[in-house]
Design a protein around this motif. Structure first.
Motif, PDB file in Angstrom:
ATOM      1  N   TYR A 248       7.372  -9.737 -51.760  1.00 54.15           N
ATOM      2  CA  TYR A 248       6.275  -9.424 -50.848  1.00 54.15           C
ATOM      3  C   TYR A 248       5.738  -8.019 -51.092  1.00 54.15           C
ATOM      4  O   TYR A 248       4.524  -7.807 -51.143  1.00 54.15           O
ATOM      5  N   VAL A 249       6.622  -7.049 -51.257  1.00 52.83           N
ATOM      6  CA  VAL A 249       6.191  -5.657 -51.420  1.00 52.83           C
ATOM      7  C   VAL A 249       5.416  -5.476 -52.717  1.00 52.83           C
ATOM      8  O   VAL A 249       4.504  -4.655 -52.794  1.00 52.83           O
ATOM      9  N   THR A 250       5.738  -6.254 -53.723  1.00 54.28           N
ATOM     10  CA  THR A 250       5.026  -6.119 -54.997  1.00 54.28           C
ATOM     11  C   THR A 250       3.823  -7.057 -55.094  1.00 54.28           C
ATOM     12  O   THR A 250       3.172  -7.099 -56.130  1.00 54.28           O
ATOM     13  N   SER A 251       3.512  -7.775 -54.035  1.00 52.40           N
ATOM     14  CA  SER A 251       2.391  -8.726 -54.071  1.00 52.40           C
ATOM     15  C   SER A 251       1.070  -8.033 -53.751  1.00 52.40           C
ATOM     16  O   SER A 251       1.022  -6.939 -53.198  1.00 52.40           O
ATOM     17  N   ARG A 252      -0.016  -8.719 -54.085  1.00 56.01           N
ATOM     18  CA  ARG A 252      -1.355  -8.206 -53.767  1.00 56.01           C
ATOM     19  C   ARG A 252      -1.584  -8.232 -52.257  1.00 56.01           C
ATOM     20  O   ARG A 252      -2.311  -7.404 -51.724  1.00 56.01           O
ATOM     21  N   GLU A 253      -0.998  -9.185 -51.567  1.00 58.49           N
ATOM     22  CA  GLU A 253      -1.146  -9.277 -50.111  1.00 58.49           C
ATOM     23  C   GLU A 253      -0.630  -8.007 -49.437  1.00 58.49           C
ATOM     24  O   GLU A 253      -1.259  -7.471 -48.524  1.00 58.49           O
ATOM     25  N   TYR A 254       0.497  -7.490 -49.910  1.00 55.30           N
ATOM     26  CA  TYR A 254       1.046  -6.255 -49.350  1.00 55.30           C
ATOM     27  C   TYR A 254       0.094  -5.084 -49.609  1.00 55.30           C
ATOM     28  O   TYR A 254      -0.157  -4.274 -48.721  1.00 55.30           O
ATOM     29  N   GLN A 255      -0.423  -5.023 -50.818  1.00 56.25           N
ATOM     30  CA  GLN A 255      -1.350  -3.936 -51.159  1.00 56.25           C
ATOM     31  C   GLN A 255      -2.593  -4.009 -50.289  1.00 56.25           C
ATOM     32  O   GLN A 255      -3.094  -2.993 -49.804  1.00 56.25           O
ATOM     33  N   LEU A 256      -3.105  -5.231 -50.060  1.00 49.03           N
ATOM     34  CA  LEU A 256      -4.273  -5.398 -49.214  1.00 49.03           C
ATOM     35  C   LEU A 256      -3.986  -4.983 -47.774  1.00 49.03           C
ATOM     36  O   LEU A 256      -4.777  -4.258 -47.158  1.00 49.03           O
ATOM     37  N   ASN A 257      -2.839  -5.405 -47.227  1.00 47.05           N
ATOM     38  CA  ASN A 257      -2.455  -4.993 -45.870  1.00 47.05           C
ATOM     39  C   ASN A 257      -2.306  -3.481 -45.768  1.00 47.05           C
ATOM     40  O   ASN A 257      -2.658  -2.883 -44.746  1.00 47.05           O
ATOM     41  N   LYS A 258      -1.789  -2.890 -46.807  1.00 46.14           N
ATOM     42  CA  LYS A 258      -1.594  -1.437 -46.820  1.00 46.14           C
ATOM     43  C   LYS A 258      -2.953  -0.712 -46.810  1.00 46.14           C
ATOM     44  O   LYS A 258      -3.139   0.264 -46.076  1.00 46.14           O
ATOM     45  N   GLU A 259      -3.905  -1.204 -47.597  1.00 52.50           N
ATOM     46  CA  GLU A 259      -5.231  -0.593 -47.637  1.00 52.50           C
ATOM     47  C   GLU A 259      -5.976  -0.780 -46.328  1.00 52.50           C
ATOM     48  O   GLU A 259      -6.653   0.117 -45.848  1.00 52.50           O
ATOM     49  N   ILE A 260      -5.834  -1.954 -45.707  1.00 55.44           N
ATOM     50  CA  ILE A 260      -6.505  -2.205 -44.441  1.00 55.44           C
ATOM     51  C   ILE A 260      -5.920  -1.330 -43.346  1.00 55.44           C
ATOM     52  O   ILE A 260      -6.642  -0.799 -42.489  1.00 55.44           O
ATOM     53  N   SER A 261      -4.607  -1.120 -43.337  1.00 57.11           N
ATOM     54  CA  SER A 261      -3.994  -0.291 -42.312  1.00 57.11           C
ATOM     55  C   SER A 261      -4.369   1.178 -42.458  1.00 57.11           C
ATOM     56  O   SER A 261      -4.320   1.942 -41.484  1.00 57.11           O
ATOM     57  N   ARG A 262      -4.766   1.608 -43.640  1.00 57.87           N
ATOM     58  CA  ARG A 262      -5.201   2.999 -43.845  1.00 57.87           C
ATOM     59  C   ARG A 262      -6.581   3.255 -43.228  1.00 57.87           C
ATOM     60  O   ARG A 262      -6.929   4.391 -42.961  1.00 57.87           O
ATOM     61  N   LEU A 263      -7.377   2.200 -43.071  1.00 53.59           N
ATOM     62  CA  LEU A 263      -8.743   2.375 -42.548  1.00 53.59           C
ATOM     63  C   LEU A 263      -8.752   2.751 -41.115  1.00 53.59           C
ATOM     64  O   LEU A 263      -8.260   2.766 -40.228  1.00 53.59           O
TER      65      LEU A 263
END
Length: 148
Positions: A133-148
């Motif tokens: 999960y941590v290395t998936s694109r979904e995690y990266q997307l959630n991480k970018e959305i939470s930064r907004l």
């Protein structure tokens, strides 16, 4: 109470009323050893006293509650975004007690080794799922959305 334990009759592991099983569990002994001591005491030492004491314990001691376990477990909470623990956020693992003497209660060392090995295998599977999960694109997307 001794070490947070209470003496109960254990009807789940009973031959007659669960008195010997409860005593064995309370003192951390094998049930067969307590039964042998009671029968030996009955025939060789003080038969009427042992008989009366057993009957008294049968009536005095409460039955062990159904949900009560031998070894208390400590819940471990895992938190994180996007990944949920299949156990509802808690991981409960009972303590493995290895017996060092024949008369002690617990698991033989070989069985304890297999139980611990199975726990580590389950933990490894969970860790692999988290890493996926941590290395998936979904995690990266959630991480970018939470930064907004």
């Amino acid at each position: 109470m001794r070490n947070g334990k209470q003496l109960y009759r254990n009807p789940e592991n009973a031959r007659i009323a669960g008195v010997c099983s409860g005593i064995a569990e309370y003192f951390g002994l094998e049930t067969w050893l307590v039964r042998i001591l009671v029968v030996t005491g009955f025939f060789l030492l003080a038969g009427p006293f042992i008989f009366v004491a057993y009957i008294a314990a049968w009536f005095i001691l409460d039955k062990k509650p159904v949900g009560l376990k031998n070894a208390p477990t400590q819940p471990v909470f895992s938190k994180g975004k996007g990944w949920t623990n299949p156990n509802g956020g808690q991981v409960k693992s009972p303590k493995v007690e290895v017996k060092t003497k024949v008369w002690q209660a617990g698991e033989p060392p070989k069985q304890a080794f297999h139980d611990i090995r199975n726990r580590f295998e389950k933990a490894e599977v969970r860790l692999r799922k988290m890493e996926t999960y941590v290395t998936s694109r979904e995690y990266q997307l959630n991480k970018e959305i939470s930064r907004l």
